[in-house]
Structure formats: C-alpha cells, structure tokens
Design a protein around this motif. Structure first.
Motif, PDB file in Angstrom:
ATOM      1  N   GLU A   1       3.100  10.735  -3.615  1.00  0.00           N
ATOM      2  CA  GLU A   1       4.180  11.603  -2.560  1.00  0.00           C
ATOM      3  C   GLU A   1       2.836  11.246  -1.449  1.00  0.00           C
ATOM      4  O   GLU A   1       3.379  11.489  -0.229  1.00  0.00           O
ATOM      5  N   SER A   2       1.488  12.548  -1.459  1.00  0.00           N
ATOM      6  CA  SER A   2       1.328  12.834  -0.469  1.00  0.00           C
ATOM      7  C   SER A   2       0.805  11.926   0.249  1.00  0.00           C
ATOM      8  O   SER A   2       0.898  12.411   1.304  1.00  0.00           O
ATOM      9  N   GLN A   3       0.368  11.036  -0.705  1.00  0.00           N
ATOM     10  CA  GLN A   3      -0.559  10.122   0.573  1.00  0.00           C
ATOM     11  C   GLN A   3       0.664   9.113   1.141  1.00  0.00           C
ATOM     12  O   GLN A   3       0.532   8.863   2.652  1.00  0.00           O
ATOM     13  N   PHE A   4       1.943   8.629   0.769  1.00  0.00           N
ATOM     14  CA  PHE A   4       3.124   7.948   1.747  1.00  0.00           C
ATOM     15  C   PHE A   4       3.234   8.887   2.681  1.00  0.00           C
ATOM     16  O   PHE A   4       3.561   8.588   3.673  1.00  0.00           O
TER      17      PHE A   4
ATOM     18  N   MET B   1       0.795  -1.112   0.002  1.00  0.00           N
ATOM     19  CA  MET B   1      -0.434   0.103  -0.128  1.00  0.00           C
ATOM     20  C   MET B   1       0.599   1.222   0.469  1.00  0.00           C
ATOM     21  O   MET B   1       1.120   2.324  -0.802  1.00  0.00           O
ATOM     22  N   LEU B   2       2.372   1.621   1.371  1.00  0.00           N
ATOM     23  CA  LEU B   2       2.872   2.245   0.718  1.00  0.00           C
ATOM     24  C   LEU B   2       3.420   2.312   0.185  1.00  0.00           C
ATOM     25  O   LEU B   2       3.685   4.004  -0.687  1.00  0.00           O
ATOM     26  N   ILE B   3       3.916   1.506  -0.988  1.00  0.00           N
ATOM     27  CA  ILE B   3       5.197   1.426  -2.477  1.00  0.00           C
ATOM     28  C   ILE B   3       4.230   2.650  -3.511  1.00  0.00           C
ATOM     29  O   ILE B   3       4.434   2.760  -4.313  1.00  0.00           O
ATOM     30  N   ALA B   4       3.253   1.544  -3.475  1.00  0.00           N
ATOM     31  CA  ALA B   4       1.523   1.929  -4.716  1.00  0.00           C
ATOM     32  C   ALA B   4       0.900   3.654  -4.587  1.00  0.00           C
ATOM     33  O   ALA B   4       0.993   3.837  -4.879  1.00  0.00           O
TER      34      ALA B   4
END
Length: 170
Positions: A57-60, A51-54
């Motif tokens: 940038e903002s969500q990450f 989930m983090l990799i996909a």
C-alpha cells in the motif's frame, strides 16, 4: 473492442494524472488491455499495472502520487464519432431490445464524452488568456483538473458499456 481498449487507456491516463486509482480498478483495466489482439504492443502498460497491483500500500500510494500531473499540464483528448451508429439505425432496430438499449446508452456516453472534450479544449485555451486575473486563472485551472478527473468516470462507463454489449447474445 478497439474502442473499449482506447477508452480504457484514456481513462487510465486520466486516472493517473488527475483522477483516482485503486488496485481493483487496475485489475479491471488489465483484463481489457490483455484482451487486445496484439498484447505484445502493450507490454509496458501491462508491466506497469502488474508492478502497481503487486506493490504494498505504501509503495502504491507513493507511485500513484508520482503520476499526478503538474499544475499546468494538459491532456490531448480525441473525440469519437457516433456517425456509424446514426447511419445504422435501421439495422440497430432489428436487434433485440436489450442490445438496442445498450447501444443507445453507449451512444449517449460517447456524446457526453465528446461534449466534455469540447469543454476541456475551450477551458485549456483560457489558461493562456493573459486578461484573466490570477484568481480567475487559478479557478480555470482547478476546474479543468476537476473535469479531467470526472472524465475518467465517463471513460470507465464507456468501457463498461462496451463490455456489456460484447457479452450480449444475438
């Protein structure tokens, strides 16, 4: 491989709470976690990493910030013994020099890690010391958080060194 897995998870946990993470780091630790003999036990971690990799940038960045530890949170870190390596020096001496070197580098990394665990335990105890001034208490907490963040790097070095050893041809 089990030790590599453990250091990878500890490094990930420290990175989530105190250190730093980027997507390259997450891809790297995902490979280690997926190599485990029982990957089904790690489904939740793998899903989180995916989930983090996909994520964009903002969500990450938002998600990584949500993981950061509260000011007074601690981490229960375990020490790892080098007794087996110490007692196996005669057998290690029979290995090729490059493997010997990597094994002793790993032993040094483990010793550094264990010293850091001792340091963090002692300083965590200080956070409960009522005789500290407010400024000193803040300094102890700040130092402790910084040390936890630094330990992420020690965990990463241990995991990387174990990978180097696993890739050696005997």
């Amino acid at each position: 491989m089990e030790l590599q897995f453990r250091f990878t998870l500890v490094g990930f946990s420290l990175g989530q709470k105190y250190g730093s993470m980027d997507k390259d780091y997450l891809r790297k630790i995902r490979k280690v976690i997926c190599k485990q003999n029982q990957p089904d036990k790690n489904v939740a971690v793998i899903k989180l990493l995916d989930m983090l990799i996909a994520s964009d940038e903002s969500q990450f960045k938002t998600t990584v910030e949500m993981f950061k530890a509260d000011e007074n949170m601690s981490v229960g870190l375990k020490k790892y013994s080098t007794a087996l390596m110490d007692s196996s020096s005669a057998q290690i001496a029979k290995l090729p020099i490059d493997i010997q070197s990597k094994l002793y580098e790993l032993k040094n990394i483990l010793n550094i890690y264990n010293q850091e665990v001792d340091w963090t335990r002692e300083h965590f105890k200080l956070t409960f010391d009522s005789s500290l001034t407010s400024d000193n208490h803040k300094k102890v907490c700040s130092d402790l958080r910084a040390r936890y963040a630094d330990m992420q790097g020690v965990c990463n070095r241990a995991s990387d060194k174990i990978q180097e050893i696993l890739e050696c041809k005997v």
